[in-house]
Design a protein around this motif. Structure first.
Motif, mmCIF file in Angstrom:
data_model
loop_
_atom_site.group_PDB
_atom_site.id
_atom_site.type_symbol
_atom_site.label_atom_id
_atom_site.label_comp_id
_atom_site.label_asym_id
_atom_site.label_seq_id
_atom_site.Cartn_x
_atom_site.Cartn_y
_atom_site.Cartn_z
ATOM 1 N N CYS A 159 0.864 -1.167 0.000
ATOM 2 C CA CYS A 159 0.000 0.000 0.000
ATOM 3 C C CYS A 159 0.906 1.223 0.000
ATOM 4 O O CYS A 159 2.066 1.130 0.399
ATOM 5 N N LEU A 164 -1.261 1.550 -10.898
ATOM 6 C CA LEU A 164 -1.360 0.807 -9.643
ATOM 7 C C LEU A 164 -2.212 -0.442 -9.820
ATOM 8 O O LEU A 164 -1.922 -1.488 -9.235
ATOM 9 N N VAL A 216 -1.483 -3.194 -6.740
ATOM 10 C CA VAL A 216 -1.358 -2.555 -5.429
ATOM 11 C C VAL A 216 -2.679 -2.706 -4.687
ATOM 12 O O VAL A 216 -3.741 -2.470 -5.244
#
Length: 415
Positions: free
Chosen positions: A30, A70, A75
């Protein structure tokens, strides 16, 4: 998501996850993303010296391009902050885009925009987590560092969330010398509104560098905090804030490792990528998402991040029997207090940090990059002198966004 530069045969099944994470992952678990430096408050300990918007901040389309990247990197989620992120006119558009593209969102706010209508909207979402900042269990303590009226604003936001049926939002507390005696009261507030308490460590970053001497907990308070976390740790979130306290005895829940450049990082409002949200300084700047290759290139190939993923030497700290627990403490805390990165944490609970602070050179302390404060006069120079502070009266097929917030190791197995 895999280990960087490590073949499966090189990964012993029984290895500790902390040892594996030290080598870095091919994508952060994260990351913190500060969407704007604009903020309606001027908290004295603001880690990013926020207040005024930077006109160079990423556009809506640039933010969406980062989210696309991402998503491709898998992610888990982004921790959106600022500044006060909700003051961006496109905030909800960005949040909706992220969740629609499998990137969960946890956003930190002082509560100024959490109206009853917004609270209803949030209560219906299973993929957005909310974190309300509160640094005093009473207005007297909170407003001394966050500004007049900020306590009432935060409480009103919590009440709106509770009334909307939102359960499990977070109350984020930066632990200071003035509020550590209120831990039970903070827990009571969280219980009252159906929230979960999250304690974080005060770092000497941003404006916090100027007030750290007066706000950081005293040694006896550190011990009290450790004992309180041992008693309440399973129900209180800490992330990687307090791994330096592990030298008191047993490791606390959370990631007992500095994850900078290994499993976490920071994207700032203009797209600069730093190793850590608490280390906004050119020494820890790895690149920019606007550069060729974008965020992936910075994360996987920047010289800084590759260097951080080398095994830590720990310097003199390796001689301490507690090094395996505290790993030498926080990189940012050491850097901004003028201590060597391979030395002890300034708040080392064995007392070595106090010795190091006394022995440091008289050179000027490193100054965090960028001051976006609401200024009416030029910023005053940094000194080693204390600054007086006056206290005045799911998606079902994916893990919930809060999993990483509760435990960065959630869902990971070595076998």
């Amino acid at each position: 998501m895999t280990m960087l530069d490590m073949k499966p045969a090189d990964t012993p099944a029984a290895a500790r996850l902390v040892d594996l994470f030290e080598l870095g992952l091919d994508a952060p678990i994260c990351l913190t993303w500060e969407l704007t430096y604009a903020c309606n408050l001027s908290c004295s300990h603001c880690l990013s010296s926020s207040g005024r918007r930077d006109p160079r901040e990423l556009s809506t389309e640039e933010c969406k391009a980062v989210i696309d990247e991402l998503q491709r990197m898998q992610v888990f989620y982004v921790n959106i902050g600022g500044g006060e992120p909700t003051v961006r006119s496109d905030f909800w558009e960005i949040v909706d885009y992220a969740t629609a593209h499998d990137v969960g969102v946890k956003f930190s706010t002082n509560g100024v925009k959490i109206t009853p209508e917004i609270a209803q909207r949030l209560a219906k979402s299973s993929y957005v987590d909310v974190q309300i900042s509160l640094d005093g269990a009473t207005a007297e303590v909170n407003d001394a560092v966050r500004g007049p009226g900020s306590y009432a604003t935060a409480i009103r936001a919590m009440q709106n969330l509770s009334d909307a049926g939102y359960r499990g939002f977070k109350i984020s507390v930066v632990c200071t010398r003035q509020n550590l005696s209120q831990l039970d009261e903070f827990k009571a507030i969280a219980d009252r509104y159906g929230a979960q308490l999250r304690l974080t460590r005060l770092r000497p970053s941003g404006r916090g560098a100027d007030v750290w001497d007066d706000l950081h907990p005293l040694p006896e308070q550190q011990r009290g905090l450790y004992d309180w976390l041992v008693a309440h740790g399973e129900g209180v979130l800490t992330g990687d804030s307090f791994f330096h306290l592990s030298a008191y005895g047993n490791a606390l829940p959370g990631l007992n490792l500095c994850g900078a450049g290994r499993v976490v990082c920071l994207i700032d409002p203009i797209g600069d990528v730093y190793a850590c949200p608490f280390a906004i300084h050119e020494n820890f700047l790895a690149g920019n998402v606007r550069s060729p290759g974008g965020f992936r290139e910075v994360w996987q190939h920047s010289d800084l991040f590759l260097e951080l993923r080398n095994p830590q030497t720990g310097g003199a700290c390796t001689k301490c029997q507690f090094f395996d627990s505290c790993r030498g403490g926080c990189m940012a805390a050491k850097f901004f207090t003028g201590l060597p990165l391979d030395g002890p944490d300034p708040e080392c609970v064995r007392g070595f940090g106090e010795d190091a602070l006394r022995d440091r050179s008289g050179d000027a302390l490193p100054k965090p990059d960028g001051d976006h404060s609401h200024l009416t006069s030029p910023p005053r120079p940094r000194t080693n002198k204390p600054v007086p502070i006056t206290l005045t009266m799911r998606r079902p097929d994916r893990a919930p966004v809060s999993a990483c917030a509760e435990d960065p190791l959630s869902g990971f197995h070595t076998a």
